[in-house]
Design a protein around this motif. Structure first.
Motif, short mmCIF file in Angstrom:
data_model
loop_
_atom_site.label_atom_id
_atom_site.label_comp_id
_atom_site.label_asym_id
_atom_site.label_seq_id
_atom_site.Cartn_x
_atom_site.Cartn_y
_atom_site.Cartn_z
N UNK A 214 -8.47 3.01 -0.61
CA UNK A 214 -9.19 3.03 0.66
C UNK A 214 -9.25 4.47 1.13
N UNK A 215 -10.45 5.01 1.22
CA UNK A 215 -10.60 6.43 1.53
C UNK A 215 -11.62 6.60 2.64
N UNK A 216 -11.44 7.63 3.48
CA UNK A 216 -12.37 7.82 4.61
C UNK A 216 -13.74 8.31 4.16
N UNK A 217 -13.80 8.95 3.02
CA UNK A 217 -15.11 9.41 2.51
C UNK A 217 -15.03 9.30 0.99
N UNK A 218 -16.19 9.21 0.32
CA UNK A 218 -16.12 9.05 -1.14
C UNK A 218 -15.50 10.28 -1.80
N UNK A 219 -14.42 10.07 -2.52
CA UNK A 219 -13.79 11.16 -3.26
C UNK A 219 -14.44 11.17 -4.64
N UNK A 220 -15.19 12.20 -4.92
CA UNK A 220 -15.99 12.19 -6.15
C UNK A 220 -15.09 12.25 -7.37
N UNK A 221 -15.37 11.36 -8.31
CA UNK A 221 -14.56 11.28 -9.52
C UNK A 221 -13.46 10.26 -9.41
N UNK B 192 4.96 9.81 -4.87
CA UNK B 192 5.08 10.79 -3.79
C UNK B 192 4.12 10.50 -2.63
N UNK B 193 4.17 9.25 -2.08
CA UNK B 193 3.32 8.96 -0.93
C UNK B 193 4.00 9.30 0.39
N UNK B 194 3.23 9.24 1.47
CA UNK B 194 3.79 9.40 2.82
C UNK B 194 4.60 8.16 3.20
N UNK B 195 4.04 7.01 2.83
CA UNK B 195 4.68 5.76 3.21
C UNK B 195 4.27 4.66 2.25
N UNK B 196 5.14 3.66 2.12
CA UNK B 196 4.81 2.47 1.34
C UNK B 196 5.18 1.27 2.20
N UNK C 213 -5.92 4.57 10.04
CA UNK C 213 -6.38 5.93 9.72
C UNK C 213 -7.18 5.97 8.42
N UNK C 214 -7.47 4.82 7.85
CA UNK C 214 -8.22 4.85 6.59
C UNK C 214 -9.64 5.37 6.78
N UNK C 215 -10.11 5.32 8.04
CA UNK C 215 -11.45 5.86 8.28
C UNK C 215 -11.39 7.24 8.93
N UNK C 216 -10.18 7.80 8.96
CA UNK C 216 -10.05 9.13 9.57
C UNK C 216 -9.63 10.18 8.55
N UNK C 217 -8.33 10.22 8.25
CA UNK C 217 -7.88 11.31 7.38
C UNK C 217 -6.81 10.89 6.39
N UNK C 218 -6.60 9.59 6.19
CA UNK C 218 -5.57 9.17 5.23
C UNK C 218 -6.19 8.40 4.08
N UNK C 219 -5.48 8.45 2.95
CA UNK C 219 -5.98 7.87 1.70
C UNK C 219 -4.96 6.85 1.23
N UNK C 220 -5.41 5.64 0.91
CA UNK C 220 -4.47 4.57 0.59
C UNK C 220 -4.74 3.99 -0.79
N UNK C 221 -3.64 3.64 -1.45
CA UNK C 221 -3.74 2.81 -2.65
C UNK C 221 -3.19 1.45 -2.26
N UNK C 222 -3.96 0.39 -2.51
CA UNK C 222 -3.51 -0.96 -2.19
C UNK C 222 -3.46 -1.75 -3.49
N UNK D 194 0.84 -1.20 0.00
CA UNK D 194 0.00 0.00 0.00
C UNK D 194 0.86 1.24 0.00
N UNK D 195 0.29 2.33 -0.47
CA UNK D 195 0.91 3.64 -0.40
C UNK D 195 -0.06 4.58 0.29
N UNK D 196 0.48 5.40 1.17
CA UNK D 196 -0.38 6.28 1.97
C UNK D 196 -0.28 7.72 1.46
N UNK D 197 -1.42 8.37 1.33
CA UNK D 197 -1.45 9.77 0.87
C UNK D 197 -2.22 10.61 1.86
N UNK D 198 -2.01 11.93 1.77
CA UNK D 198 -2.60 12.79 2.79
C UNK D 198 -3.76 13.63 2.27
#
Lengths: 442, 205
Positions: free
Chosen positions: B53-60, B196-200, B166-175, B26-30
């Motif tokens: 994996x996103x805390x809320x639906x990101x439209x588009x 350019x992720x926060x972490x992998x 934090x996937x249900x709080x404020x972080x966005x993940x690509x798995x 996974x890669x973590x984004x902010x």
């Protein structure tokens, strides 16, 4: 976790009530990160103990609920005569309560479904607890048809259950329509509420510190993991639910109004009832939402989320629907006169002369909101205090408008017990401002 | 992390290949805009078994990921139609015709004659038919949505990694899952690093 950005002063909760073309006013104040919002919302739920006020109010509610059980027991043992129902065809007290509670519930569905379809983003601050309010209101409403039937042990006759007597409900009766309308409404409200809550339960699950909570939240969040592939279907599902709950909410109170309108009683047999009942339901329901929202934002420090703008928007809806109810009142009286129908004219003249405030209370309650709206438009924060409290007063007034049916019953009971001789049109103190529910017992 | 530990004892895989025991990387984004760009890149790279994996639906984001529109509305339409038919059948059968029907016991309708009105009085049957349409459609919408999403599923590898709390709080993940045909150990991680992720990090199954 700090909810404030260093250096930025806290803004007041009325700072977003401006209306400037081209500038979108913020919906959440004093928060500039997702996590600070999560923190502040979750802390309501995660507080180790509720505040003292909660215990006090819960104790009062518990006593009242206990009283309900005792009185319902008395009702079962004695019969519906304890309500003063002495005509087989009249519901009286129970239908007043039924209509009142179903109506209260409608605001929740309006907020969650209709405002969703209209892309009113401010609804997200208030929709969950309004939906919860809807569910409890519909539970209260469902109580009355169940207990009013006299022989409660035959309540299952309401449902089309095959039985050895080959006995079926009469589907041409509005009362049967009611069973299906309210049953569907309750079910749909419940799943709408729960579906909206699943991702939030997942948030709470991911923040828990104890094993038990983790397991329970884990089960109730159904393993939600925020997958965008899930969100995609979830959003479509939510849109479909909103699109179906919108006609549903309009149909439910229309069906409730058919209980009256389909009968041939003068004063009830009118085509204006369905829209009139729906407008009245939203009117009193929003009064109840305000009554719950204003103390809640105060007690749990949610003023950054339920801002003055939210309150103002709700007041505008109260104003609109209150005016519609006022119009319906006027039209009822006009038609009673214009039709030349003697019985109907008598029914309305009789009502107007014995309960004069009934016909004016609803519109007065809502139009008095104009005053507070005008207060707000001056924009200065020093009127915020009086503004808030005056609003609470108005909200109370609008709720009382919804309670009209009850007050009217009380009025009738009092006037039976203590008959006033002479001019019966002057009885200040016994009549309260009333709205549509007054019809239920007039 | 006490997350759903009750279900972690999955049948152990007897294979020795470590990629078999790794669920994915996974890669973590902010921010939503970052995950949006990342999702477009992963989609363009041709991965198939991957998710955001996103805390809320990101439209588009669903379109950026190349998710096809769901068939849910079609299912719901037919469910609603079923509701209408069931309600009409129920009302006409029980109130308009006297025809014994054998389920477990004989069930017979009863012809209610009310003030000489027609036995099949369609207008009176509309409200119940409408309500049943809504009821069937709503229950199906919710049920089908959860079933198609594979929920409820109380255990999932993403619940095990502390960062993904934090996937249900404020972080966005690509798995990206290891079963993806394009997954190559080391290369996929490097690809995610380039976004350019926060972490992998890896996710254990």
């Amino acid at each position: 976790m700090s909810t404030l950005t260093a250096g930025k002063p806290r803004v007041s909760d009325s700072s977003n009530t401006f209306d400037e073309p081209g500038v979108r006013s913020p919906l959440v104040l004093n928060h500039d990160s997702f996590t600070s919002v999560t923190e502040d919302i979750c802390k309501v739920n995660e507080a180790p103990k509720p505040p003292l006020a909660w215990y006090i109010t819960f104790a009062i509610s518990a006593v009242l609920a206990l009283m309900l059980f005792v009185l319902v027991g008395y009702l079962f043992l004695t019969g519906v005569g304890v309500w003063g129902n002495n005509v087989p065809a009249a519901w009286g007290f129970p239908i007043v309560n039924f209509v009142f509670w179903v109506g209260i519930g409608h605001a929740g569905t309006l907020i969650s479904a209709v405002l969703f379809l209209f892309r009113q983003k401010w609804r997200t601050s208030i929709n969950r607890f309004s939906e919860a309010m809807t569910i409890f209101a519909v539970v209260c409403a469902g109580l009355y048809p169940g207990i009013h039937i006299g022989r409660v042990w035959l309540a299952y006759w309401l449902f089309p259950i095959p039985n050895q007597m080959s006995m079926w409900p009469q589907f041409r009766s509005p009362l049967l329509w009611d069973v299906f309308a309210v049953g569907t409404y309750f079910t749909v409200s419940l799943i709408f509420w729960y579906v909206g809550m699943v991702p939030d339960l997942a948030t709470l699950r991911d923040r828990t510190t104890t094993k038990l909570k983790s397991v329970l939240y884990g089960i109730f969040s159904l393993g939600w993991r925020g997958s965008m592939r899930h969100w995609h279907r979830y959003e479509r599902c939510y849109l479909l639910l909103a699109a179906m709950a919108t006609p549903l909410v309009l149909s439910v109170h229309s069906v409730v109004s058919f209980d009256f309108a389909v009968s041939q009683l003068p004063g009830w047999h009118t085509t204006i009832f369905p829209p009139y009942f729906v407008a009245g339901a939203i009117f009193s329901g929003f009064g109840m939402v305000l009554t719950l929202a204003i103390p809640a934002r105060e007690m749990w420090g949610l003023k950054d989320f339920i801002t003055k703008r939210h309150i103002e928007n709700m007041c505008k809806i109260v104003l609109l629907t209150g005016s519609m109810v006022g119009y319906a009142y006027g039209m009822e009286f006009f038609i009673a006169w214009y039709s030349g129908e003697l019985m109907e004219t008598f029914a309305f003249v009789n009502r107007a002369s014995t309960e004069p405030l009934e016909t004016t209370g609803g519109p007065i309650g809502s139009w008095s909101l104009v005053m507070s709206l005008r207060h707000k438009s001056s924009g200065s924060s020093d009127v915020a205090g009086p503004y808030g409290s005056s609003l609470s007063l108005h909200c109370w007034l609008t709720s009382v408008c919804g309670l009209s049916g009850l007050s009217s019953s009380l009025h009738r009971w009092l006037s039976r017990r203590f008959p006033v001789s002479g001019d019966t049109s002057r009885r200040p103190g016994l009549t309260l401002p009333c709205s549509l529910e007054a019809l239920g017992c007039s | 992390m006490t997350q759903m530990t009750m279900a972690t004892n999955e049948p152990s895989q007897e294979t020795t290949d470590s990629t078999q025991q790794t669920y994915g990387v996974f890669a973590e984004f902010t921010s939503p805009s970052k995950i949006f760009k990342a999702a477009e890149a992963v989609h363009a790279a041709g991965y198939r078994w991957w998710d955001c994996l996103v805390p809320f639906p990101v439209h588009g984001l669903d379109r950026a990921m190349g998710i096809k529109p769901t068939v849910l509305p079609i299912i719901v339409f037919f469910a609603g139609l079923t509701g209408t038919m069931v309600a009409l059948f129920l009302q006409i059968y029980t109130n308009s015709i006297e025809l014994p029907l054998w389920l477990l016991v004989p069930v017979t309708g009863y012809q209610f004659e009310v003030s000489g009105k027609p036995l099949i009085s369609a207008p009176a049957f509309i409200p119940v038919a409408f309500e049943m349409t809504i009821l069937f459609a709503c229950l199906t919408a919710v049920g089908a949505m959860f079933v198609m999403n594979g929920l409820p599923r109380l255990y999932h590898p993403v619940f095990r990694h502390p960062r993904l709390m934090r996937l249900s709080d404020d972080r966005f993940f690509v798995v990206i899952e290891t079963r993806d045909p394009k997954y190559v150990r080391g290369e996929t991680e490097a690809f995610l690093e380039s976004l350019d992720p926060e972490a992998v990090d890896r996710l254990e199954a």
